[in-house]
Write a protein that holds these residues in place. Structure first.
Motif, PDB file in Angstrom:
ATOM      1  N   LYS A  15     -19.556   5.685 -12.727  1.00 32.59           N
ATOM      2  CA  LYS A  15     -18.381   6.558 -12.890  1.00 32.59           C
ATOM      3  C   LYS A  15     -18.609   7.578 -13.989  1.00 32.59           C
ATOM      4  O   LYS A  15     -19.362   7.360 -14.917  1.00 32.59           O
ATOM      5  N   GLN A  40     -14.493  -3.948  -4.479  1.00 32.36           N
ATOM      6  CA  GLN A  40     -15.793  -4.231  -3.865  1.00 32.36           C
ATOM      7  C   GLN A  40     -15.848  -5.708  -3.485  1.00 32.36           C
ATOM      8  O   GLN A  40     -15.798  -6.585  -4.342  1.00 32.36           O
ATOM      9  N   ASN A  85      -8.209   5.698 -10.511  1.00 29.31           N
ATOM     10  CA  ASN A  85      -9.182   5.608  -9.427  1.00 29.31           C
ATOM     11  C   ASN A  85      -9.604   4.153  -9.316  1.00 29.31           C
ATOM     12  O   ASN A  85     -10.396   3.659 -10.107  1.00 29.31           O
ATOM     13  N   CYS A  86      -9.033   3.466  -8.347  1.00 32.58           N
ATOM     14  CA  CYS A  86      -9.235   2.032  -8.191  1.00 32.58           C
ATOM     15  C   CYS A  86     -10.303   1.763  -7.132  1.00 32.58           C
ATOM     16  O   CYS A  86     -10.362   2.448  -6.104  1.00 32.58           O
ATOM     17  N   HIS A  87     -11.106   0.768  -7.389  1.00 33.80           N
ATOM     18  CA  HIS A  87     -12.192   0.422  -6.474  1.00 33.80           C
ATOM     19  C   HIS A  87     -12.191  -1.089  -6.273  1.00 33.80           C
ATOM     20  O   HIS A  87     -12.178  -1.849  -7.244  1.00 33.80           O
ATOM     21  N   HIS A 120      -5.785   6.610  -6.429  1.00 35.75           N
ATOM     22  CA  HIS A 120      -6.745   6.584  -5.330  1.00 35.75           C
ATOM     23  C   HIS A 120      -7.363   5.191  -5.229  1.00 35.75           C
ATOM     24  O   HIS A 120      -7.660   4.556  -6.243  1.00 35.75           O
ATOM     25  N   LEU A 121      -7.543   4.738  -4.012  1.00 37.86           N
ATOM     26  CA  LEU A 121      -8.100   3.407  -3.784  1.00 37.86           C
ATOM     27  C   LEU A 121      -9.267   3.489  -2.815  1.00 37.86           C
ATOM     28  O   LEU A 121      -9.160   4.086  -1.740  1.00 37.86           O
ATOM     29  N   ARG A 122     -10.367   2.858  -3.199  1.00 33.56           N
ATOM     30  CA  ARG A 122     -11.534   2.729  -2.334  1.00 33.56           C
ATOM     31  C   ARG A 122     -11.831   1.244  -2.157  1.00 33.56           C
ATOM     32  O   ARG A 122     -11.909   0.502  -3.131  1.00 33.56           O
ATOM     33  N   VAL A 123     -11.970   0.822  -0.916  1.00 28.94           N
ATOM     34  CA  VAL A 123     -12.277  -0.576  -0.609  1.00 28.94           C
ATOM     35  C   VAL A 123     -13.595  -0.624   0.149  1.00 28.94           C
ATOM     36  O   VAL A 123     -13.741   0.003   1.200  1.00 28.94           O
ATOM     37  N   ASP A 124     -14.554  -1.354  -0.392  1.00 34.10           N
ATOM     38  CA  ASP A 124     -15.861  -1.523   0.254  1.00 34.10           C
ATOM     39  C   ASP A 124     -16.115  -3.015   0.496  1.00 34.10           C
ATOM     40  O   ASP A 124     -15.719  -3.861  -0.312  1.00 34.10           O
ATOM     41  N   ARG A 140     -15.229  -4.853   3.290  1.00 31.50           N
ATOM     42  CA  ARG A 140     -14.262  -5.633   4.081  1.00 31.50           C
ATOM     43  C   ARG A 140     -14.945  -6.514   5.128  1.00 31.50           C
ATOM     44  O   ARG A 140     -14.403  -7.541   5.529  1.00 31.50           O
ATOM     45  N   GLN A 199       0.806  -1.216   0.000  1.00 32.68           N
ATOM     46  CA  GLN A 199       0.000   0.000   0.000  1.00 32.68           C
ATOM     47  C   GLN A 199       0.841   1.267   0.000  1.00 32.68           C
ATOM     48  O   GLN A 199       0.356   2.339  -0.371  1.00 32.68           O
TER      49      GLN A 199
END
Length: 227
Positions: free
Chosen positions: A227, A191, A187-189, A43-47, A49, A33
């Motif tokens: 997006k 899920q 912009n990484c996501h 940018h990283l968004r993690v949903d 977890r 990371q």
């Protein structure tokens, strides 16, 4: 090199009481990371977890868009063992750290290697350690989800553990297949979807594969539409 020395220290200090390597894996998550943290344009968004276990067998399956997938999946910050190309274990420092973590090597197209990989994954699952595989087998050249191989789903059915789908979007811009240059902005996501039990698909490998792939395709389309 400095981060690998840190990994050696963590391994030496924790091995006597952490035989599954959870602490070293979490250190490796931080290591990976760092590349996201230091790049202000990534940018990283993690949903989701909360769907991942801290302890207990599970087969994590993720779509594969680029080498950047490795960085963002470490952002899950949950214990699991990677299944990765055997050649990656030969890389200086990073590959050596993979050996320390006892991740699972695989030579694609080699039946004996596939058999050894399946046995190693079964052992980790029996020790209540999740494993993570890319069921497409290799990176997608265009970001579209390819057909799934059935190895991950065979594991889940045989070991009686859930499959946890993980959907990645935006990572194709970091380092796409056959790409030579890191993209400056991404912009990484990530899920994480709720676990799917083999029993919900009648313990049928192909039905489980098709159901999970359908869920992942629908979720990927939903995220990209926003997006």
């Amino acid at each position: 090199m400095v981060l690998f020395v840190g990994a050696l220290v963590v391994w030496a200090l924790t091995f006597p009481f952490d035989r599954n390597g959870k602490v070293l894996h979490l250190y490796s998550c931080f290591w990976a990371q760092l590349y996201m943290y230091v790049n202000p344009l990534w940018h990283l968004r993690v949903d989701g977890r909360e769907h991942l276990p801290w302890r207990g067998p599970a087969v994590l399956v993720a779509n594969h868009e680029s080498l950047g997938d490795i960085l963002v999946l470490f952002g899950l910050y949950r214990p699991f063992k990677w299944v990765s190309k055997a050649s990656n274990f030969k890389l200086p420092f990073i590959g050596w750290n993979m050996w320390l973590n006892r991740y699972v090597p695989l030579v694609r197209g080699d039946r004996e290697s596939v058999g050894r990989m399946m046995v190693a994954c079964e052992r980790w699952l029996a020790r209540e350690v999740p494993v993570l595989l890319f069921p497409e087998g290799t990176r997608s050249p265009d970001g579209q989800m390819k057909a799934f191989k059935d190895g991950a789903f065979q594991l889940a059915v045989k070991m009686g553990c859930p499959v946890i789908p993980v959907v990645l979007t935006g990572t194709a811009r970091t380092l796409p297949k056959h790409g030579l240059v890191l993209e400056t902005q991404a912009n990484c996501h990530v899920q994480v979807l709720p676990p799917v039990t083999p029993a919900s698909c009648g313990n049928d490998v192909q039905a489980l594969l098709e159901h999970v792939r359908g869920l992942m395709l629908a979720e990927k389309a939903r995220i990209e539409a926003q997006k």
